[in-house]
Design a protein around this motif. Structure first.
Motif, PDB file in Angstrom:
ATOM      1  N   LYS A   1       3.133  -2.177 -11.286  1.00 18.47           N
ATOM      2  CA  LYS A   1       1.908  -1.543 -11.766  1.00 18.47           C
ATOM      3  C   LYS A   1       1.152  -0.973 -10.570  1.00 18.47           C
ATOM      4  O   LYS A   1       1.267  -1.476  -9.442  1.00 18.47           O
ATOM      5  N   ILE A   2       0.389   0.093 -10.821  1.00 16.80           N
ATOM      6  CA  ILE A   2      -0.339   0.796  -9.764  1.00 16.80           C
ATOM      7  C   ILE A   2      -1.829   0.461  -9.860  1.00 16.80           C
ATOM      8  O   ILE A   2      -2.410   0.498 -10.951  1.00 16.80           O
ATOM      9  N   ILE A   3      -2.437   0.151  -8.726  1.00 16.90           N
ATOM     10  CA  ILE A   3      -3.870  -0.133  -8.664  1.00 16.90           C
ATOM     11  C   ILE A   3      -4.508   0.878  -7.723  1.00 16.90           C
ATOM     12  O   ILE A   3      -4.128   0.989  -6.548  1.00 16.90           O
ATOM     13  N   VAL A   4      -5.478   1.637  -8.241  1.00 20.85           N
ATOM     14  CA  VAL A   4      -6.225   2.594  -7.432  1.00 20.85           C
ATOM     15  C   VAL A   4      -7.594   1.999  -7.157  1.00 20.85           C
ATOM     16  O   VAL A   4      -8.345   1.681  -8.084  1.00 20.85           O
ATOM     17  N   SER A   5      -7.942   1.816  -5.863  1.00 22.40           N
ATOM     18  CA  SER A   5      -9.227   1.232  -5.476  1.00 22.40           C
ATOM     19  C   SER A   5     -10.088   2.298  -4.812  1.00 22.40           C
ATOM     20  O   SER A   5      -9.625   3.037  -3.940  1.00 22.40           O
ATOM     21  N   TYR A   6     -11.340   2.369  -5.257  1.00 25.02           N
ATOM     22  CA  TYR A   6     -12.279   3.362  -4.712  1.00 25.02           C
ATOM     23  C   TYR A   6     -13.625   2.672  -4.563  1.00 25.02           C
ATOM     24  O   TYR A   6     -14.463   2.677  -5.450  1.00 25.02           O
ATOM     25  N   ASP A   7     -13.817   1.994  -3.431  1.00 28.92           N
ATOM     26  CA  ASP A   7     -15.005   1.165  -3.233  1.00 28.92           C
ATOM     27  C   ASP A   7     -15.572   1.453  -1.840  1.00 28.92           C
ATOM     28  O   ASP A   7     -14.931   1.205  -0.818  1.00 28.92           O
ATOM     29  N   TYR A   8     -16.814   2.007  -1.807  1.00 30.20           N
ATOM     30  CA  TYR A   8     -17.432   2.337  -0.522  1.00 30.20           C
ATOM     31  C   TYR A   8     -17.671   1.097   0.326  1.00 30.20           C
ATOM     32  O   TYR A   8     -17.694   1.166   1.559  1.00 30.20           O
ATOM     33  N   ASN A   9     -17.865  -0.043  -0.293  1.00 27.94           N
ATOM     34  CA  ASN A   9     -18.265  -1.241   0.450  1.00 27.94           C
ATOM     35  C   ASN A   9     -17.103  -2.175   0.751  1.00 27.94           C
ATOM     36  O   ASN A   9     -17.311  -3.274   1.214  1.00 27.94           O
ATOM     37  N   ARG A  10     -15.907  -1.750   0.437  1.00 26.79           N
ATOM     38  CA  ARG A  10     -14.777  -2.650   0.605  1.00 26.79           C
ATOM     39  C   ARG A  10     -14.264  -2.621   2.047  1.00 26.79           C
ATOM     40  O   ARG A  10     -14.085  -1.555   2.618  1.00 26.79           O
TER      41      ARG A  10
ATOM     42  N   TYR B   1      -4.165   3.071  -2.675  1.00 27.61           N
ATOM     43  CA  TYR B   1      -3.208   2.962  -3.766  1.00 27.61           C
ATOM     44  C   TYR B   1      -2.291   1.789  -3.463  1.00 27.61           C
ATOM     45  O   TYR B   1      -1.682   1.723  -2.392  1.00 27.61           O
ATOM     46  N   GLU B   2      -2.232   0.893  -4.404  1.00 29.00           N
ATOM     47  CA  GLU B   2      -1.448  -0.321  -4.204  1.00 29.00           C
ATOM     48  C   GLU B   2      -0.497  -0.509  -5.382  1.00 29.00           C
ATOM     49  O   GLU B   2      -0.878  -0.310  -6.548  1.00 29.00           O
ATOM     50  N   VAL B   3       0.756  -0.850  -5.094  1.00 28.98           N
ATOM     51  CA  VAL B   3       1.703  -1.182  -6.149  1.00 28.98           C
ATOM     52  C   VAL B   3       1.923  -2.687  -6.109  1.00 28.98           C
ATOM     53  O   VAL B   3       2.150  -3.271  -5.052  1.00 28.98           O
ATOM     54  N   GLU B   4       1.779  -3.309  -7.271  1.00 29.45           N
ATOM     55  CA  GLU B   4       2.091  -4.715  -7.417  1.00 29.45           C
ATOM     56  C   GLU B   4       3.269  -4.825  -8.363  1.00 29.45           C
ATOM     57  O   GLU B   4       3.319  -4.153  -9.401  1.00 29.45           O
ATOM     58  N   GLY B   5       4.219  -5.666  -8.016  1.00 33.43           N
ATOM     59  CA  GLY B   5       5.412  -5.758  -8.846  1.00 33.43           C
ATOM     60  C   GLY B   5       6.065  -7.109  -8.743  1.00 33.43           C
ATOM     61  O   GLY B   5       5.604  -8.014  -8.045  1.00 33.43           O
ATOM     62  N   THR B   6       7.160  -7.240  -9.463  1.00 33.69           N
ATOM     63  CA  THR B   6       7.960  -8.459  -9.453  1.00 33.69           C
ATOM     64  C   THR B   6       9.388  -8.093  -9.109  1.00 33.69           C
ATOM     65  O   THR B   6       9.958  -7.170  -9.705  1.00 33.69           O
TER      66      THR B   6
ATOM     67  N   PHE C   1       0.846  -1.185   0.000  1.00 30.58           N
ATOM     68  CA  PHE C   1       0.000   0.000   0.000  1.00 30.58           C
ATOM     69  C   PHE C   1       0.886   1.241   0.000  1.00 30.58           C
ATOM     70  O   PHE C   1       1.855   1.328   0.754  1.00 30.58           O
ATOM     71  N   LEU C   2       0.517   2.207  -0.854  1.00 27.10           N
ATOM     72  CA  LEU C   2       1.269   3.450  -0.945  1.00 27.10           C
ATOM     73  C   LEU C   2       0.422   4.613  -0.452  1.00 27.10           C
ATOM     74  O   LEU C   2      -0.807   4.531  -0.387  1.00 27.10           O
ATOM     75  N   LYS C   3       1.083   5.698  -0.137  1.00 26.77           N
ATOM     76  CA  LYS C   3       0.383   6.879   0.365  1.00 26.77           C
ATOM     77  C   LYS C   3      -0.062   7.809  -0.762  1.00 26.77           C
ATOM     78  O   LYS C   3      -0.797   8.755  -0.522  1.00 26.77           O
ATOM     79  N   GLU C   4       0.417   7.581  -1.981  1.00 23.10           N
ATOM     80  CA  GLU C   4       0.007   8.379  -3.141  1.00 23.10           C
ATOM     81  C   GLU C   4       0.152   7.528  -4.394  1.00 23.10           C
ATOM     82  O   GLU C   4       0.959   6.610  -4.439  1.00 23.10           O
ATOM     83  N   PRO C   5      -0.665   7.822  -5.429  1.00 28.84           N
ATOM     84  CA  PRO C   5      -0.680   6.963  -6.615  1.00 28.84           C
ATOM     85  C   PRO C   5       0.431   7.315  -7.599  1.00 28.84           C
ATOM     86  O   PRO C   5       0.274   8.197  -8.443  1.00 28.84           O
TER      87      PRO C   5
END
Length: 985
Positions: free
Chosen positions: A259-268, A286-291, A220-224
């Motif tokens: 890669k960067i994943i931005v999640s915006y879900d009220y029910n999550r 904001y989540e970074v997924e990588g290898t 998890f990141l603090k900014e996208p």
């Protein structure tokens, strides 16, 4: 320096004649230094050589066609010399460029700046015949490394190659390598050692010789945003520290994907991670997924490294502690390696993908398996078996390269290719049978047909032959040729030309005794003579036979020898023989090699080794491989351009333009006549002339030469009573022209000038019948400036003047391919080679060639001088002071604006900068914002808003970094397509 110079002079090469061209000459020096390494008391050397001329933004193919043969000759000479000297095993030669180029052309048939490139290496111990590093799978836009326009992303680092070269050079210790290549630790095991690159290499990289694994990373990141290079290094340092601490093994690491994943879900509801539960929230995550690729080395009897790295919970917890600084128990008192990242809020996963990842360095079995592989390897073994199987493979591999040892037996079932060969064989004998379906060529053949066509073409040739046809046409064209044949016609025309030829041929032998059927009305100014039977076949030693004087004309140091039938074999010459031999010559001046062509003059330069009676003979003798190019290229003469103006009182400028043009010709003849006959020591030649460039304000182009021929062409008109002119004086040596410039400057003043102006006025009145000049009463003179430049083609003077010159001093590779390098005009050369600073190129040319102490450089028109541009570095407003950065001037249609309002609107259009921008330029700002209908993303709330103040949909005036869109729909489509409610917000 003196020691090296003496050493260089005393050292001989086996193949000195091969070291030609710019690269060859440099490699010749390097070869001598290598041969004398013991005398210089050195056992290691690094030589750096460069070759310019690869600025291929235009005509890349032509540039390479000119450069690569020069490079190839130099490398060939060096390779042969080092092989002969038994030094090749001690050499590593690296050829590379400073950056890559696009693999697709631009509109100028050139290649622009890119990123990824390649290098090639050779040497006696280099393990050749291989490509190191991934090769692009395709050169179209589908390849993952192609980011557009053929710009390829590098697959390996700069250090990867130099690591192995440094090994071969003797750098093997970890500490030493960190000094030589301080960034080598940033690339994991993606480096080549001397074991990869050399036949004698045995070095390996610590941590890269046992096991390799890809790690799935999630945080998890603090900014996208993506991780920067420095942040990627810290992640790898943290991973290496954790492995070393918990498993005591050596490892190397590199982040290979993210890669960067931005999640915006009220029910999550986020999951529990390390005892911390993330509650429901409306804030985005904001989540970074990588290898992460990790290589590590451990003892074969100790598997602690693998056990720790494959323990997902432990490795993830330790990495979260290392990167966030927050201990697994929630405190901040635990020990870390100092690689924390403020960007990282939580490490979610650091998992070894051991099941799907083959080993990059598999272990070697002492005995092969008893069972064959069900699925054979796709790639062939780098170390094939010494005892191959007697049974053929059920699934044979397909080689991308042909065998170096092909079978001697023909194939029982030869393949039939559906695609023609990329490298077809060339037949040395033509077929006896014509083609049933002949191809249609888009370009004419370089070799004319031995049997001319019975049916001539309906269209004239665009490039006429330089040799007359053996079978002339019985129906000649009604249109005269623009490029006449260089050889005389065997059947002269029944209708002789009314005008004499500007380039008459010079006969080497008198005409037969038969009189002409149509004798000339005018006697010859230089009749040939009957030289009798004692005419030598060859004059020898660079001389030629003159039918006018019946003698051999010889080049220094030779002169005619009466004991050898007058051939040029004597070196005991009369006083001033060579100085006076061609004095006063006109059509029979000698031709000689000068730079990249042949020239004719009354004084033969000292370096000339042969003289000829015509340019054609000279080109055949000196440029046998490029006769046509020599004939077309002007020689490297220099010319003095002495610019001045007359103001003529009483001149009648109300006459027709044709009368004014004729008057310009009369003025030109009067000036060149009086100047050449009056100024002591000027000694005008037949190529010296004067050009009238303006009369009565009308721009004209009228020339008169010292031989009184005139050419004129009227151009555009304006209103002014001034005659501007240029005196053009030619010479081989620029020093001669500097002396003539000084003579003109000294004579054009005081009493001499007054007398000269009176003489010019009287000559004009006496010789001209035009109304324009019949009423002049007084002539006033004003000097403007003077320049010395060449008469050759223009070339880029890189590294010296940084402009285009035409002094004949261009590099050899430019002469080898003049169509690609050289230009007939200064403007065209500056546009080609200094397109980012065309005006500066023109200005520097005039500054470099101006010789007079007074005068000024001509004013160069700058279309950007009054345009507005954003002055970010100084005033931070829009200005039009003419000092825009060069990149803006080159693309002024993109960067610059005619009005202050448009410039401020574009670059300072947000509310808190637009008004100050206009006020700084003295313009009252409007009452409303300059941009009325622009939408941008409010990232704090993830919605598209309008650039305005007030209630929704306004979100306040946009900032300078916001990307603007014409509508909300476009804004949502571009940035928030994942949010179904974007248009409704």
């Amino acid at each position: 320096t003196e020691y090296l110079s003496a050493l260089y002079t005393s050292t001989s090469l086996q193949y000195p004649h091969l070291f030609t061209g710019s690269v060859g000459e440099k490699l010749g020096v390097v070869s001598k230094m290598i041969i004398k390494n013991e005398e210089r008391s050195v056992n290691r050397d690094v030589f750096f050589l460069d070759m310019g001329g690869y600025d291929g933004h235009g005509l890349s193919k032509e540039i390479l066609q000119g450069n690569l043969p020069v490079l190839n000759r130099g490398l060939t000479a060096f390779y042969r010399e080092m092989t002969y000297q038994n030094m090749l095993d001690k050499i590593t030669f690296v050829v590379m460029s400073e950056f890559g180029r696009t693999i697709t052309p631009n509109t100028s048939y050139g290649s622009d700046h890119a990123w990824g490139g390649n290098a090639f290496v050779f040497g006696g111990q280099v393990k050749g015949g291989q490509i190191l590093g991934p090769y692009p799978k395709s050169f179209d836009n589908t390849d993952e490394t192609n980011i557009g326009r053929g710009r390829l992303i590098p697959s390996i680092s700069w250090e990867s190659m130099w690591y192995g070269i440094a090994n071969w050079y003797g750098i093997s210790k970890f500490e030493e390598m960190n000094v030589v290549l301080p960034n080598n630790g940033n690339f994991g095991c993606q480096l080549f050692t001397d074991k990869d690159m050399y036949t004698v290499g045995n070095n390996t990289i610590s941590g890269c010789n046992d096991r390799a694994v890809n790690l799935k990373m999630s945080m998890f990141l603090k900014e996208p945003r993506y991780l920067t290079g420095l942040e990627q290094k810290r992640i790898c340092k943290a991973a290496i520290a954790a492995v070393a601490k918990n498993a005591n093994v050596t490892s190397r690491c590199i982040v290979v994907d993210q890669k960067i994943i931005v999640s915006y879900d009220y029910n999550r509801r986020l999951t529990t991670v390390n005892g911390t539960r993330f509650l429901q929230t409306t804030d985005p995550t904001y989540e970074v997924e990588g290898t992460v690729s990790m290589d590590y080395q451990e003892d074969s009897t100790n598997q602690t490294g693998s056990e720790y790295i494959e323990n997902v919970e432990a490795f993830t917890a330790d990495m979260s502690q290392e990167l966030t600084g927050i201990c697994t128990d929630g405190t901040s008192t635990c020990e870390t390696s100092g690689n924390t990242l403020d960007l990282v809020a939580q490490v979610n996963l650091f998992e070894a993908d051991v099941s799907d990842s083959p080993s990059f360095a598999p272990s070697f079995s002492s005995r092969p398996s008893a069972l064959p592989s069900v699925i054979p390897s796709v790639a062939p073994s780098r170390t094939p078996s010494v005892s191959p199987s007697d049974v053929p493979s059920n699934i044979p591999s397909k080689s991308s390269q042909p065998s170096s040892e092909p079978t001697k037996e023909p194939s029982a079932e030869p393949s039939v290719s559906q695609v023609p060969s990329g490298s077809p064989t060339k037949s040395y004998q033509p077929s006896d049978y014509p083609s049933v379906s002949p191809s249609e060529s888009q370009q004419p053949s370089d070799y004319p047909s031995l049997t001319p066509s019975i049916s001539p073409s309906d269209k004239p040739s665009l490039s006429p032959s330089k040799s007359p046809s053996d079978f002339p046409s019985t129906s000649p064209s009604d249109v005269p040729s623009t490029t006449p044949s260089l050889a005389p016609s065997s059947e002269p025309s029944d209708h002789p030309s009314l005008n004499p030829s500007e380039s008459p041929t010079i006969s080497s032998m008198p005409t037969p005794d038969d009189p002409s059927a149509k004798p000339s009305a005018q006697p010859s100014s230089r009749p040939s003579r009957d030289c009798g039977p004692y005419v030598p076949e060859r004059c020898g030693n660079g001389g030629f036979w003159s039918p006018y004087t019946c003698e051999c004309l010889c080049v220094a140091p030779y002169c005619p020898n009466e004991f050898t039938n007058g051939t040029c074999s004597s070196t005991t010459c009369p006083a001033n023989y060579h100085e006076t031999l061609f004095e006063g010559c006109t059509l029979d001046c000698p031709w000689f090699k000068l730079d990249s062509s042949c020239a004719s003059a009354s004084v033969v330069p000292e370096e000339a080794t042969a003289i000829y009676s015509s340019k054609n003979d000279c080109c055949n003798g000196q440029f046998a491989g490029d006769v046509s190019g020599c004939m077309e290229r002007p020689a490297g003469f220099s010319v003095l351009k002495y610019n001045a103006r007359f103001t003529m009182s009483g001149i009648d400028c109300k006459t027709p333009s044709s009368d004014r043009a004729a008057a310009a010709g009369d003025i030109a003849r009067a000036v060149i006549s009086k100047v050449c006959s009056t100024v002591p020591g000027l000694n005008c030649g037949r190529n010296d002339k004067i050009k009238i460039t303006k009369i009565c304000g009308s721009n004209v182009d009228v020339e008169a030469s010292a031989s009184s021929s005139t050419r004129r062409r009227a151009l555009q008109t304006s209103d002014d009573e001034v005659v501007e002119f240029t005196i053009l004086l030619n010479a081989i040596a620029q020093e001669d022209l500097r002396q003539k410039d000084a003579l003109l400057g000294q004579y054009f003043q005081g009493t001499n000038l007054n007398n000269l102006l009176i003489a010019i006025k009287n000559e004009i009145l006496a010789s001209s019948a035009t109304r324009t000049v019949q009423t002049i009463t007084t002539i006033y003179y004003e000097f403007l400036n003077s320049f010395i430049s060449g008469l050759g083609l223009y070339y880029p003077a890189w590294g010296s003047k940084e402009t285009c010159l035409n002094d004949g001093m261009q590099q050899e590779y430019m002469n080898n391919n003049p169509d690609a390098w050289l230009y007939t005009t200064l403007e065209a050369c500056c546009d080609r080679y200094y397109s980012w600073a065309t005006n500066e190129c023109l200005k520097l040319h005039y500054e470099a060639t101006m010789v007079s102490s007074s005068g000024a450089v001509p004013i160069i028109f700058d279309p950007t001088a009054e345009l507005y541009y954003p002055d970010w570095l100084n005033t931070n407003t829009c200005v039009n002071d003419g000092n825009a950065p060069q990149y803006m001037k080159v693309n002024y249609e993109t960067w610059m604006y005619v009005t202050l309002f448009d410039c401020c609107k574009t670059y300072y259009g947000w509310n808190d900068a637009f008004t100050p921008c206009l006020e700084a330029g003295g313009v009252n700002p409007p009452t409303k914002a300059p941009i009325e209908d622009s939408w941008y993303v409010d990232w704090a709330n993830f919605k598209c808003v309008k650039s305005c103040e007030g209630p929704s949909p306004c979100g306040g005036f946009h900032k300078s970094w916001n990307i603007l869109h014409p509508s909300k729909a476009v804004c949502c489509e571009e940035h928030l397509s994942w949010k179904d409610t974007c248009l409704l917000d």
